[in-house]
Write a protein that holds these residues in place. Sequence first.
Motif, short mmCIF file in Angstrom:
data_model
loop_
_atom_site.label_atom_id
_atom_site.label_comp_id
_atom_site.label_asym_id
_atom_site.label_seq_id
_atom_site.Cartn_x
_atom_site.Cartn_y
_atom_site.Cartn_z
N LEU A 244 0.82 -1.22 0.00
CA LEU A 244 0.00 0.00 0.00
C LEU A 244 0.85 1.26 0.00
O LEU A 244 0.59 2.20 -0.74
N CYS A 245 1.91 1.29 0.86
CA CYS A 245 2.64 2.55 1.02
C CYS A 245 4.14 2.40 0.73
O CYS A 245 4.88 3.38 0.78
N GLY A 246 4.60 1.18 0.44
CA GLY A 246 6.00 1.00 0.08
C GLY A 246 6.98 0.99 1.24
O GLY A 246 8.17 0.78 1.05
N GLN A 247 6.49 1.20 2.45
CA GLN A 247 7.37 1.21 3.62
C GLN A 247 7.77 -0.23 4.00
O GLN A 247 7.09 -1.18 3.62
N PRO A 248 8.86 -0.37 4.76
CA PRO A 248 9.28 -1.73 5.13
C PRO A 248 8.24 -2.44 6.01
O PRO A 248 7.48 -1.79 6.74
N THR A 249 8.24 -3.78 5.93
CA THR A 249 7.35 -4.56 6.77
C THR A 249 8.19 -5.26 7.85
O THR A 249 9.40 -5.36 7.72
N LYS A 250 7.53 -5.71 8.89
CA LYS A 250 8.23 -6.53 9.88
C LYS A 250 7.31 -7.61 10.42
O LYS A 250 6.08 -7.50 10.32
N LYS A 251 7.91 -8.64 11.00
CA LYS A 251 7.13 -9.72 11.60
C LYS A 251 6.67 -9.28 12.98
O LYS A 251 7.48 -8.79 13.77
N VAL A 252 5.39 -9.46 13.28
CA VAL A 252 4.90 -9.17 14.64
C VAL A 252 4.10 -10.37 15.15
O VAL A 252 3.44 -11.07 14.38
N ARG A 253 4.17 -10.59 16.46
CA ARG A 253 3.40 -11.66 17.08
C ARG A 253 1.94 -11.22 17.19
O ARG A 253 1.65 -10.04 17.37
N SER A 254 1.04 -12.19 17.07
CA SER A 254 -0.38 -11.84 17.14
C SER A 254 -1.20 -13.04 17.60
O SER A 254 -0.71 -14.17 17.61
N ILE A 255 -2.44 -12.75 17.99
CA ILE A 255 -3.37 -13.81 18.40
C ILE A 255 -4.54 -13.79 17.42
O ILE A 255 -5.14 -12.74 17.20
#
Length: 414
Positions: A244-255
């Motif tokens: 969507l915005c070209g910014q970097p992504t990162k892995k995040v923990r989630s439920i």
Amino acid sequence: MRYSQLFGKTLKAVPAEAEAISHQLLIKAGFIDQALTSGVYTYLPLGWRVFKKIEQIIKEEINAIGGQELFMPTLQPKDLWLRSDRWDHIDPPLFKLKDRHEKELAMAPTHEEVITDLVARFVHSYKDLPLALYHIQNKFRNEMRSTGGLLRVREFFMKDLYSFHSSSEDLDRYYEKVLNAYKNIFRRCGFEVKVVEAVSGTIGGSFSHEFMMVCPTGEDTVIACTKCDWAANIEKTETQACPLCGQPTKKVRSIENGHIFKLGSKYAEKLGAYFTDKDGTKKVIYGGCYGIGLGRLLATTVEAHHDEKGIVWPKSVAPYQVQLISLSNQQPAVSKFAENIYEKLEKAGVEVLYDDREGVSAGEKFADADLIGIPVRLVVSEKTDNKVEWKERKSQEVKLITPEEVAERLTEEK
Ligand SMILES: [Zn+2]
């Protein structure tokens, strides 16, 4: 409710295997009990009150998008599961049992088979569609490993909604409505979710979404944008940058807190669910299914709302709105004053948990109140002198107010 009479008190210690914060706090504060076997819990009275509030929120939001509540059985015959080809292929495997006539049955983890068979017998015309049916029921998953408290269980409560449509376009429209209803449900329970495209697994269908709450203790990992709201399932995504915005992504923990599926004609074809359209032709019924685990939602609410002292319930799902603490120290006048306030609040319809225990120190009562996490704490003691100390669980601020003001504040908030 008098705390002295409440079944299920706070515990000093938690079982060593309780890893998730929600698991530790719910056991320690007396909301759930796990004494029977792994992955199976009793909801104690406090926990059941929270459960009922979550259930009510879900019902309101699903009724608002036209869902009709019914109730389907847990015990289901083998032949129905053979027709959908899931008797041996669902993951995790079915809980199976035999009755005294050696007839094989499944303890259902989900209800696509039963409801599609039901709809096939009741729906015949385009005039009967669309249709949305749901129920809230305890279901069974034959998990390999059950840890994490209410987050991973073998017997669990689920709201499952099933929708039926005359076309895939109509299913698409309804799917969007459910997606928004789900966001409302989670918001009302006090947390925001990221909606991610997911792998459909053995439920099947072409398209599915999961609702993920970002949380450092979560068991799943999603790829999230560091800048905007975008997120995606790790199994579906290779990307290093947000589309969507070209910014970097990162892995995040989630439920994960809910999974919705466009099933299309998968179950209808296997179980024979057809209708006659306006032009007289026979067509297959399109379907969707939409689940939320209620125990999981309860646990996630605790993951999202706690501090080092205990749970901090959002008002919307708190077991009681106020915890009244009497520190009478054997002084009859103080006891009488507290009793009086308790009766008045009960009469006014305020949900109040009254810590009336004798011979328990102030420190212990305060620690229990913080652990249980009811939104408002009221204290009556010699020092409060015909007034009441008002403190909110999420704040440090303490105010002395009159009993009349207490009643006003609490009934205003209702
Ligand atoms: Zn982004």
